[in-house]
Design a protein around this motif. Structure first.
Motif, mmCIF file in Angstrom:
data_model
loop_
_atom_site.group_PDB
_atom_site.id
_atom_site.type_symbol
_atom_site.label_atom_id
_atom_site.label_comp_id
_atom_site.label_asym_id
_atom_site.label_seq_id
_atom_site.Cartn_x
_atom_site.Cartn_y
_atom_site.Cartn_z
ATOM 1 N N PRO A 13 -19.712 39.501 100.990
ATOM 2 C CA PRO A 13 -18.699 39.915 99.837
ATOM 3 C C PRO A 13 -17.115 39.478 99.935
ATOM 4 O O PRO A 13 -17.007 39.147 101.186
ATOM 5 N N ILE A 14 -16.447 39.495 98.849
ATOM 6 C CA ILE A 14 -15.055 38.952 99.009
ATOM 7 C C ILE A 14 -13.879 39.807 98.418
ATOM 8 O O ILE A 14 -12.793 39.926 98.602
ATOM 9 N N GLU A 15 -14.432 40.632 97.711
ATOM 10 C CA GLU A 15 -13.317 41.682 96.818
ATOM 11 C C GLU A 15 -12.604 42.633 97.904
ATOM 12 O O GLU A 15 -11.500 42.704 97.195
ATOM 13 N N HIS A 16 -13.111 42.641 98.933
ATOM 14 C CA HIS A 16 -12.386 43.702 99.761
ATOM 15 C C HIS A 16 -11.277 43.004 100.493
ATOM 16 O O HIS A 16 -10.373 43.640 101.299
ATOM 17 N N SER A 17 -11.182 41.573 100.649
ATOM 18 C CA SER A 17 -10.473 40.907 101.464
ATOM 19 C C SER A 17 -8.944 40.947 101.211
ATOM 20 O O SER A 17 -8.420 41.075 100.113
ATOM 21 N N MET A 18 -8.217 41.308 102.339
ATOM 22 C CA MET A 18 -6.994 41.533 102.255
ATOM 23 C C MET A 18 -5.873 40.088 102.328
ATOM 24 O O MET A 18 -4.793 40.301 102.101
ATOM 25 N N SER A 19 -6.557 39.157 102.363
ATOM 26 C CA SER A 19 -6.202 37.696 102.412
ATOM 27 C C SER A 19 -5.136 37.305 101.433
ATOM 28 O O SER A 19 -3.804 37.075 101.542
ATOM 29 N N PRO A 20 -5.416 37.638 100.188
ATOM 30 C CA PRO A 20 -4.417 37.178 99.186
ATOM 31 C C PRO A 20 -3.313 38.060 99.088
ATOM 32 O O PRO A 20 -2.176 37.548 99.136
ATOM 33 N N LEU A 21 -3.256 39.559 99.376
ATOM 34 C CA LEU A 21 -2.055 40.173 99.730
ATOM 35 C C LEU A 21 -1.494 39.653 100.816
ATOM 36 O O LEU A 21 0.044 39.545 100.781
ATOM 37 N N LEU A 22 -1.887 39.302 102.013
ATOM 38 C CA LEU A 22 -1.155 38.709 103.180
ATOM 39 C C LEU A 22 -0.403 37.404 102.811
ATOM 40 O O LEU A 22 0.767 37.272 103.187
ATOM 41 N N HIS A 23 -1.082 36.494 102.375
ATOM 42 C CA HIS A 23 -0.545 35.248 102.078
ATOM 43 C C HIS A 23 0.495 34.998 101.085
ATOM 44 O O HIS A 23 1.410 34.308 101.161
ATOM 45 N N GLU A 24 0.352 36.031 99.967
ATOM 46 C CA GLU A 24 1.436 36.227 98.939
ATOM 47 C C GLU A 24 2.475 36.802 99.488
ATOM 48 O O GLU A 24 3.739 36.228 99.383
ATOM 49 N N PHE A 25 2.489 37.683 100.392
ATOM 50 C CA PHE A 25 3.672 38.254 101.142
ATOM 51 C C PHE A 25 4.012 37.233 102.040
ATOM 52 O O PHE A 25 5.597 37.092 102.255
ATOM 53 N N PHE A 26 3.515 36.266 102.721
ATOM 54 C CA PHE A 26 4.071 35.409 103.780
ATOM 55 C C PHE A 26 4.704 34.447 102.759
ATOM 56 O O PHE A 26 5.863 33.898 103.077
ATOM 57 N N ALA A 27 4.174 33.887 101.699
ATOM 58 C CA ALA A 27 4.927 32.946 100.812
ATOM 59 C C ALA A 27 6.264 33.475 100.254
ATOM 60 O O ALA A 27 7.134 32.715 100.293
ATOM 61 N N GLN A 28 6.229 34.720 100.025
ATOM 62 C CA GLN A 28 7.510 35.437 99.459
ATOM 63 C C GLN A 28 8.721 35.301 100.700
ATOM 64 O O GLN A 28 9.553 35.047 100.492
ATOM 65 N N LEU A 34 3.149 29.170 95.995
ATOM 66 C CA LEU A 34 1.598 28.927 95.846
ATOM 67 C C LEU A 34 1.079 30.012 95.302
ATOM 68 O O LEU A 34 1.586 31.145 95.029
ATOM 69 N N CYS A 35 -0.173 29.766 95.017
ATOM 70 C CA CYS A 35 -1.112 30.896 94.567
ATOM 71 C C CYS A 35 -2.272 31.094 95.299
ATOM 72 O O CYS A 35 -2.820 30.054 95.885
ATOM 73 N N TYR A 36 -2.723 32.204 95.457
ATOM 74 C CA TYR A 36 -3.870 32.437 96.350
ATOM 75 C C TYR A 36 -4.911 33.435 95.931
ATOM 76 O O TYR A 36 -4.829 34.551 95.386
ATOM 77 N N GLY A 37 -6.065 33.134 95.995
ATOM 78 C CA GLY A 37 -6.936 33.842 95.206
ATOM 79 C C GLY A 37 -8.636 34.182 96.245
ATOM 80 O O GLY A 37 -8.492 33.724 97.235
ATOM 81 N N ARG A 38 -9.379 34.836 95.470
ATOM 82 C CA ARG A 38 -10.536 35.040 96.231
ATOM 83 C C ARG A 38 -11.752 34.253 95.279
ATOM 84 O O ARG A 38 -11.747 34.303 94.087
ATOM 85 N N ILE A 39 -12.669 33.776 96.286
ATOM 86 C CA ILE A 39 -13.868 33.081 95.718
ATOM 87 C C ILE A 39 -15.099 33.601 96.011
ATOM 88 O O ILE A 39 -15.078 33.486 97.244
ATOM 89 N N LEU A 40 -16.033 34.249 95.332
ATOM 90 C CA LEU A 40 -17.285 34.617 95.795
ATOM 91 C C LEU A 40 -18.234 33.532 95.733
ATOM 92 O O LEU A 40 -18.298 32.651 95.202
ATOM 93 N N VAL A 41 -18.926 33.369 97.102
ATOM 94 C CA VAL A 41 -19.783 32.391 97.307
ATOM 95 C C VAL A 41 -21.392 32.703 97.449
ATOM 96 O O VAL A 41 -21.600 33.518 98.021
ATOM 97 N N GLU A 42 -21.871 32.222 96.269
ATOM 98 C CA GLU A 42 -23.333 32.540 96.217
ATOM 99 C C GLU A 42 -24.176 31.705 97.157
ATOM 100 O O GLU A 42 -23.479 30.380 97.581
ATOM 101 N N ALA A 43 -25.292 32.318 97.692
ATOM 102 C CA ALA A 43 -25.903 31.752 98.881
ATOM 103 C C ALA A 43 -26.353 30.356 98.286
ATOM 104 O O ALA A 43 -26.702 29.754 97.152
ATOM 105 N N GLY A 44 -26.123 29.308 99.208
ATOM 106 C CA GLY A 44 -26.278 27.758 99.140
ATOM 107 C C GLY A 44 -25.520 27.012 98.532
ATOM 108 O O GLY A 44 -25.493 25.884 98.085
#
Length: 271
Positions: A13-28, A34-44
């Protein structure tokens, strides 16, 4: 917005990831656009998802479970840390269009251990668990010149197999073979995710100067760190600082600037 460099974290899963918050803070904080998002990867679909993202302006991405091995296979070139880990958590599009793979997890851990003044150089270190998390932290810890590293695992052969990658420097054993004290104990197993304790005797834990759990919790306490605190271990920490550290190293790889660790810790875990 179309000209803004795009980054994302990929996993499932990916919706719980804090990465967008972290990287947007770093950029600021570093003046990067830059812009930073979450991408759900389906199997395969990992390779297609990444290539499509890069085709549409993506410059780099973080990779989380269960895609780190897929990212390792996809990369055209790899850092020594990615090779040692056998997994990739950071991808970057190079100037020639090739894809570079790195693994910043282990260095993120060492970064945090140093921040917390945990023993590393000349230290006796116990690593609990022999899976991918343990494999990913070995080289960065060995670079700090510990006295010894012991990997303990329920399946002894797995611990010995991992230790054999660094002959003479790392030892693998079962939990029942642990009979000495350690300066630093690192829980690299997933036991805390299920609220379980690894089968390490109390007398071994209570002799440690520091205990660190790679898992992290909103409460700043995992099952294992709670146990260590109850045994009065002087330094006890979950893996939140490692999360910050690995993200900082990814950001530095992409943007050439290094966000401040302490500022980020205070922002996202002010207690």
């Amino acid at each position: 917005m179309s000209n803004t460099d795009k980054y994302a974290v990929l996993g499932n899963p990916i919706e719980h990831s804090m990465s967008p918050l972290l990287h947007e803070f770093f950029a600021q904080k570093t003046g990067q656009e830059l812009c930073y998002g979450r991408i759900l990867v389906e199997a395969g679909t990992f390779e297609k998802t990444v290539r499509d993202f890069f085709k549409n302006g993506g410059r780099g991405c973080n990779v989380t479970v269960p895609c780190k091995l897929d990212a390792y296979k996809l990369a055209d070139s790899l850092s020594d840390y990615a090779k040692a880990a056998g997994a990739v958590n950071t991808l970057k599009v190079m100037e020639d269009g090739s894809i570079y793979g790195d693994n910043t997890d282990g260095r993120g851990l060492v970064y945090d251990l140093k921040r917390l003044s945990c023993p590393l150089t000349d230290a006796s270190i116990l690593i609990i668990g022999a899976g991918g998390a343990a494999k990913g932290i070995l080289l960065p810890i060995l670079n700090e010149s510990p006295k010894e590293i012991v990997i303990a695992n329920r399946t002894v052969a797995k611990a010995q197999s991992l230790a054999s990658l660094y002959p003479g420097k790392v030892k693998g054993c079962g939990f029942d073979e642990l009979d000495c004290s350690f300066d630093l104990i690192i829980n690299a197993s997933s036991s805390s995710l299920s609220g379980e304790l690894p089968p390490v005797k109390d007398e071994i834990i209570e002799k440690a100067q520091a205990v660190y759990d790679l898992m992290y919790s909103k409460t700043a306490q995992t099952t294992f760190t709670q146990k260590a605190s109850s045994l009065n271990v002087p330094k006890v920490s979950d893996g939140f600082g490692m999360l910050i550290g690995q993200a900082i190293l990814s950001f530095e790889l992409w943007r050439g600037v290094k966000p401040d660790f302490d500022t980020a810790i205070k922002k996202f875990r002010p207690c």
